[in-house]
Design an enzyme around this catalytic site. Structure first.
Site, PDB file in Angstrom:
ATOM      1  N   HIS A 243      -3.593  45.136  34.827  1.00  0.00           N
ATOM      2  CA  HIS A 243      -3.167  44.438  36.045  1.00  0.00           C
ATOM      3  C   HIS A 243      -1.641  44.334  36.166  1.00  0.00           C
ATOM      4  CE1 HIS A 243      -7.321  42.868  36.325  1.00  0.00           C
ATOM      5  NE2 HIS A 243      -7.213  42.479  35.075  1.00  0.00           N
TER       6      HIS A 243
HETATM    7  C1  BDR Z   1      -4.673  38.423  35.894  1.00  0.00           C
HETATM    8  O1  BDR Z   1      -5.188  37.354  35.117  1.00  0.00           O
HETATM    9  C2  BDR Z   1      -4.797  37.486  33.781  1.00  0.00           C
HETATM   10  O2  BDR Z   1      -5.901  37.360  32.949  1.00  0.00           O
HETATM   11  C3  BDR Z   1      -4.103  38.825  33.638  1.00  0.00           C
HETATM   12  O3  BDR Z   1      -3.013  38.712  32.746  1.00  0.00           O
HETATM   13  C4  BDR Z   1      -3.644  39.127  35.032  1.00  0.00           C
HETATM   14  O4  BDR Z   1      -2.370  38.579  35.294  1.00  0.00           O
HETATM   15  C5  BDR Z   1      -5.815  39.297  36.360  1.00  0.00           C
HETATM   16  O5  BDR Z   1      -6.712  38.554  37.115  1.00  0.00           O
END
Ligand code: BDR
Ligand code: CA
Length: 313
Positions: A243
């Protein structure tokens, strides 16, 4: 062209750590002024340790790391150890950091930096809940017009939610903060799950990183070995989604991404859909566009960029 000045606001998190490493490996494009930590994937005490472990893995103990908010603006903290492990950075052996945390609070650092640097010259890169950014905007409304852009990881539209059926984690944890940011009038680019779920760290991509045979390559591959577990089980995908590195990759190679400038509103009231990012992708309202909402990326180009930049560390 001189490198773009950025502040990374983060809750590491394996994918946050890869984003930090990608920025550190890209000094020609990015000048990382500092890292501000926020509570999110794990509590603040741990995210501010993890940010420093990441800097030290890259041999960059000179990067100032600040602790910001330990809780969302108006709610109790929700964490995600079920995704990231107990430490938030499970996978590699974690050596306690030697570099100190800065004395200044992370929110003050954001405000002071924006007031000190030339207007329009600093980009904020939030990779976690938006608590620090919204706090800064509330306490110092004058900074809004001084921010060059906010490029953030958060939200989802076609992919709906990952922490609830309707909401993505970063927005869900602090929906009031997200609402403040989306209404700030600042130029915003969003990396929602719609795009990050296409950035899958598949086996061959992880092995290409491990084959760098360096401290950073091994550290990253071991983080990703752990990180894929959750999404592979949940979605049956071929790997974990990277992400947060989408934010940094966009600043280096915007051509890898495509999306639409649309109106995005945050649900802050409904129990059922709290934290939902209601994106007017089809333009069915007359609400003004307030964010560039990304939808697709060139995943091979993205992983080639990450591997190439990690190789420089
Ligand atoms: C986001 O939530 C976190 O768990 C990850 O680091 C990312 O920023 C994804 O939904
Ligand atoms: Ca994150």
């Amino acid at each position: 062209m001189s490198p773009r000045k950025i502040i990374i606001d983060t809750d590491p998190g394996q994918d946050d750590a890869v984003a930090i490493l990608l920025a550190l490996g890209s000094p020609e494009e990015l000048d990382l002024l500092g890292i501000t930590c926020v509570a999110g994937n794990v509590p603040l005490e741990r995210t501010s340790i993890n940010a420093r472990i990441t800097c030290e893995a890259a041999g960059r103990s000179d990067i100032p790391v600040f602790a910001g908010r330990s809780a969302p603006l108006a709610r109790a903290l929700v964490t995600a150890e079920h995704v990231h492990g107990k430490t938030g950075l499970d996978g590699p052996e974690l050596i306690p950091p030697q570099m100190p945390l800065q004395d200044q609070n992370g929110v003050d650092f954001i405000i002071n930096t924006l007031r000190r640097e030339a207007p329009g010259s600093v980009t904020l890169c939030p990779l976690g809940p938006l608590s620090n950014i919204a706090d800064a905007l509330q306490r110092a409304p004058d900074i809004a017009e001084r921010i060059q852009e906010i490029v953030l990881m958060g939200g989802a539209y076609f992919e709906v939610g990952n922490i609830t059926p309707a909401a993505e984690f970063n927005i869900y944890v602090d929906p009031e903060a997200a609402d403040i940011v989306l209404k700030s009038g600042v130029k915003i680019t969003m990396m929602p799950l719609d795009v990050t779920h296409k950035a899958l760290a598949t086996r061959p991509r992880i092995e290409a990183i491990r084959a760098l045979n360096s401290r950073v390559g091994t550290f990253t591959a071991e983080m990703l070995d752990f990180f894929e577990r959750f999404d592979v089980e949940k979605y049956g995908s071929e790997g974990g989604p990277l992400h947060d590195p989408c934010v940094i990759a966009y600043l280096i190679r915007p051509d890898l991404f495509s999306g639409r400038k649309v109106n995005v509103e945050i649900e802050t009231k409904s129990e059922l859909t709290l934290g939902m990012t209601v994106a007017d992708w089809w333009g069915v309202t007359d609400r003004s566009p307030n964010a560039m909402f990304m939808g697709d990326l060139d995943a091979d180009g993205f992983f080639a960029l990450i591997t190439e930049r990690l190789a420089r560390l």
